[in-house]
Design an enzyme around this catalytic site. Structure first.
Site, PDB file in Angstrom:
ATOM      1  N   GLU A  13       5.136  -0.495  13.558  1.00 59.75           N
ATOM      2  CA  GLU A  13       3.825  -0.571  12.924  1.00 59.75           C
ATOM      3  C   GLU A  13       2.665  -0.415  13.896  1.00 59.75           C
ATOM      4  O   GLU A  13       1.627   0.154  13.541  1.00 59.75           O
ATOM      5  CB  GLU A  13       3.709  -1.879  12.138  1.00 59.75           C
ATOM      6  CG  GLU A  13       4.731  -2.026  11.017  1.00 59.75           C
ATOM      7  CD  GLU A  13       4.635  -0.947   9.951  1.00 59.75           C
ATOM      8  OE1 GLU A  13       3.688  -0.142   9.975  1.00 59.75           O
ATOM      9  OE2 GLU A  13       5.524  -0.906   9.081  1.00 59.75           O
ATOM     10  N   GLU A  35       1.633   6.497   6.593  1.00 61.27           N
ATOM     11  CA  GLU A  35       3.035   6.728   6.222  1.00 61.27           C
ATOM     12  C   GLU A  35       3.576   8.010   6.852  1.00 61.27           C
ATOM     13  O   GLU A  35       4.749   8.076   7.226  1.00 61.27           O
ATOM     14  CB  GLU A  35       3.185   6.756   4.705  1.00 61.27           C
ATOM     15  CG  GLU A  35       2.627   5.534   3.971  1.00 61.27           C
ATOM     16  CD  GLU A  35       3.108   4.204   4.516  1.00 61.27           C
ATOM     17  OE1 GLU A  35       4.139   4.160   5.204  1.00 61.27           O
ATOM     18  OE2 GLU A  35       2.426   3.193   4.259  1.00 61.27           O
ATOM     19  N   GLY A  47       0.825  -1.202   0.000  1.00 60.68           N
ATOM     20  CA  GLY A  47       0.000   0.000   0.000  1.00 60.68           C
ATOM     21  C   GLY A  47       0.858   1.251   0.000  1.00 60.68           C
ATOM     22  O   GLY A  47       0.642   2.180  -0.769  1.00 60.68           O
ATOM     23  N   TYR A 105       0.660  -4.639  13.455  1.00 57.73           N
ATOM     24  CA  TYR A 105      -0.088  -3.425  13.141  1.00 57.73           C
ATOM     25  C   TYR A 105      -1.263  -3.230  14.095  1.00 57.73           C
ATOM     26  O   TYR A 105      -1.361  -2.220  14.805  1.00 57.73           O
ATOM     27  CB  TYR A 105      -0.624  -3.490  11.708  1.00 57.73           C
ATOM     28  CG  TYR A 105       0.393  -3.364  10.617  1.00 57.73           C
ATOM     29  CD1 TYR A 105       0.447  -2.232   9.818  1.00 57.73           C
ATOM     30  CD2 TYR A 105       1.296  -4.386  10.344  1.00 57.73           C
ATOM     31  CE1 TYR A 105       1.369  -2.119   8.784  1.00 57.73           C
ATOM     32  CE2 TYR A 105       2.224  -4.284   9.323  1.00 57.73           C
ATOM     33  CZ  TYR A 105       2.252  -3.152   8.547  1.00 57.73           C
ATOM     34  OH  TYR A 105       3.171  -3.041   7.533  1.00 57.73           O
ATOM     35  N   MET A 123       5.037   2.799   1.450  1.00 63.85           N
ATOM     36  CA  MET A 123       6.312   2.588   2.121  1.00 63.85           C
ATOM     37  C   MET A 123       6.807   3.929   2.614  1.00 63.85           C
ATOM     38  O   MET A 123       6.929   4.888   1.844  1.00 63.85           O
ATOM     39  CB  MET A 123       7.322   1.947   1.163  1.00 63.85           C
ATOM     40  CG  MET A 123       8.663   1.638   1.820  1.00 63.85           C
ATOM     41  SD  MET A 123       8.511   0.422   3.138  1.00 63.85           S
ATOM     42  CE  MET A 123       9.779   1.014   4.276  1.00 63.85           C
ATOM     43  N   ASN A 175       9.301   5.713   3.210  1.00 62.67           N
ATOM     44  CA  ASN A 175      10.645   6.222   2.978  1.00 62.67           C
ATOM     45  C   ASN A 175      10.738   7.685   3.386  1.00 62.67           C
ATOM     46  O   ASN A 175       9.900   8.497   3.000  1.00 62.67           O
ATOM     47  CB  ASN A 175      11.002   6.068   1.503  1.00 62.67           C
ATOM     48  CG  ASN A 175      10.911   4.621   1.052  1.00 62.67           C
ATOM     49  OD1 ASN A 175      11.418   3.728   1.713  1.00 62.67           O
ATOM     50  ND2 ASN A 175      10.228   4.383  -0.060  1.00 62.67           N
TER      51      ASN A 175
END
Length: 624
Positions: free
Chosen positions: A333, A311, A283, A396, A285, A287
């Site tokens: 998470e 994110e 879905g 999560y 990432m 970064n």
């Protein structure tokens, strides 16, 4: 990484026995207690014809053990050409001998560099392999606009080693700079500060001044346009997608501001989003500075922008405070899923936040009992635990549920102050569960005695399952959907009489999730005739609908399901359809045909997941 409502998408991907490692992280060969990488300087060239990155990386080293003679790094499928010590003037110095061990299926190859004189920097000249697990190279026909090639990375969990030789463990954080050469007219972006106005001249420079772990090292190259969405945010995407993405993500700045109000300043400067081609396997990432996102959330009504909230939340939980090993990934998470839900509540209201949490909690409740006991723990024991395995919905959703319990017991104001202090205290550090719990005890439990017993806290973290007193929010809209679903299944409410015109994406997901595994074909056809679910552009709804249609024997939906599977490479939205088809010989044969066409557009991680579904189906058929 954003994978809601999805239990262990990749839990079976990497179950090979772990190779021996001298590192505290069993998924890395590196020995950071002896010598630690503190800075990475990349000088790379992208070669689309050869599907490789080639060039060199210079590693700055902190030699902690004077008796150490070797630098040990992680690598996978890399062609190591030569390694040299770097002189004070930055030029290549004496050559260093090195040994590349035979490859382990999961960990790759241990790279040992003989360095008895403890150079402060070493430079490694190398090239990646076309099959690098952390890179996907797309031909123009595989992109959305079908004009230029595209390449992107996915380093989490342990795929950074497939495109850079380094200490590939979340325990090690480093700053980095990079120079990347690319074909002119293509844009290069990285998990660093990106310049939206950079000329497309084929020469890109990057700087990440904050120390990050290796799994947050990221790169993408392609025909990428830019649309500003706020004073410190922009959307990057293929030209035909950019405007739509900018509209969908126009609330990015309010999300940043809402999170800052709760948990302190955003410390990374800019927060940009890159919408990737549909082959991106996840879905999103997280970064740093440049979230990589799936296009499947671009549905036009902002109903799936919790991805951005998730994110963005990682900018505090995960990127700022990082789990030191993969078995502690719930520290990334679980905290992030909790913060995500708070952002959604602040920007879109409590009703939507509650619905999203209920969807995730119900999914976990339905699946956790069938998981191995060790995988039901927030911090599983390391035995037979692959790096990807801990990235399940336990990390999560159970993690977020635990934090919601703490919030309920201690009160939101007290818990918010605690959490902000936690992020400040551990900023830019990698920690384990023991360190988190020690801080929790000293700064929340001991300061506010009598609100939650310590054995209750330890049960959440170390015991399997979900505690019976785990709190859940109520949703009046979900309750009404429960009643309508029951009446529909009982035959007392026709499909076209469902009060579904106003249902949002989450409510359709809830309705479909609550249907039994096998729904009568006539009811499925009535539902489809009333609400036109076959062919829906909403991939979240489509995935759920096609699974029911396949299970119910609705062959009319198969071509649309095949189109969905071919168009979307996101594992969470694709793998359930393959699993549904694989339950019958006819369905398996059809899925194999679909996969043959879809495979070139899938990421290697997605390919591996699908092929494992086929292997299990064939093995099961062979036992009958």
């Amino acid at each position: 990484m954003y994978r809601p409502f999805f239990l262990a998408a990749c839990a079976a991907l990497l179950l090979a026995p772990l190779a021996a490692s001298a590192s505290a992280d069993p998924h890395s060969y590196a020995e950071p207690a002896r010598v630690r990488v503190t800075h990475v300087d990349l000088d790379l060239r992208t070669d689309f014809d050869r599907r490789e990155l080639n060039g060199n990386v210079t590693l700055t080293l902190d030699w902690k053990d004077k008796a150490a003679h070797d630098l040990v790094l992680d690598s996978r499928d890399l062609a190591i050409r030569r390694i040299v010590a770097v002189q004070a003037d930055g030029k290549a110095g004496a050559a260093l001998s090195f040994a590349l061990a035979p490859a382990d299926k999961e960990l790759g190859s241990k790279l040992t560099v003989a360095a008895p004189k403890h150079p402060s920097k070493v430079r490694i000249y190398y090239a990646t392999a076309p099959q690098a697990s952390g890179l996907q190279w797309l031909a123009p026909a595989q992109t959305t606009d079908k004009r230029r090639p595209f390449m992107f990375s996915q380093s989490e969990a342990i795929h950074a080693r497939s495109w850079v030789p380094l200490q590939d463990t979340p325990a090690v954080r480093f700053t980095y700079t990079a120079r990347v050469a690319a074909p002119k007219d293509l844009r290069v972006v990285m998990s660093a500060l990106n310049d939206a106005k950079h000329p497309l001249d084929g020469d890109f420079r990057f700087d990440q001044p904050h120390p990050i772990p290796s799994y947050l090292l990221a790169i993408a190259v392609g025909d990428i346009a830019v649309r500003e969405t706020g004073p410190r945010s922009a959307v990057y995407a293929e030209p035909s997608v950019a405007d739509k993405a900018a509209r969908e993500f126009e609330d990015t700045e309010p999300m940043i501001a809402a999170t800052e109000k709760l948990y302190g300043p955003y410390r990374w400067g800019r927060y940009d989003i890159l919408v990737l081609p549909a082959s991106f396997p996840f879905g999103g990432m997280e970064n740093p500075n440049m979230t990589f996102a799936t296009p499947t959330v671009l549905v036009g009504d902002k109903s799936l922008t919790a991805l951005v909230a998730h994110e963005l939340a990682h900018s505090w939980s995960g990127n700022l405070v990082t789990s030191a090993a993969w078995r502690h990934i719930w520290l990334n998470e679980g905290f992030t899923s909790y913060v995500e839900n708070r952002i959604v509540e602040a920007v879109y209201g409590k009703a939507q936040a509650d619905e999203e949490f209920l969807l995730a909690a119900h999914e976990l409740q339905g699946e956790i009992g069938g998981m191995p006991e060790n995988m039901q723990r927030l911090t599983p024991e390391p035995r037979d635990l692959g790096a990807e395995d801990a990235l399940s919905d336990v990390a999560y959703t159970k993690g977020a549920w635990f934090l919601k319990t703490l919030e309920q017991r201690y009160g939101r104001d007290v818990f918010d102050a605690y959490l902000r202090g936690y992020f400040d205290h551990f900023a830019f550090r990698s920690i384990d569960t023991g360190q988190m719990l020690a801080y929790l005890k000293a700064n929340l439990v001991d300061k506010h005695p009598g609100r939650m017993r310590w054995d209750e806290i330890e049960a959440w973290v170390y015991q399997p399952g979900i505690p019976k007193d785990a709190p859940l929010p109520a949703s009046a809209r979900f309750a009404r959907i429960d009643a309508e679903r029951a009446d529909f299944l009982a035959g007392t409410l026709a499909a076209d009489r469902l009060d579904a015109k106003s249902w949002n994406t989450q409510e359709w997901m809830y309705f479909l999730d609550g249907l039994p595994d096998a729904v009568a074909l006539d009811k499925l056809k009535a539902l489809d005739a009333a609400w036109h679910l076959t062919g829906t552009p909403n991939a979240e709804i489509g995935m759920r609908w096609y699974v029911h249609a396949i299970a119910g024997g609705d062959r009319v939906a198969w071509p649309a399901a095949a189109e969905h599977m071919t168009r979307i490479g996101r594992i969470y939205l694709t793998l359930p359809l393959y699993k549904a088809f694989a339950k019958t010989p006819e369905g398996l044969a059809f899925a194999v045909q679909v996969y043959a066409k879809a495979k070139p557009g899938y990421h290697p991680i997605t390919q591996d997941a699908v092929e494992r579904v086929f292997a299990r189906a064939r093995a099961g058929a062979g036992k009958e």
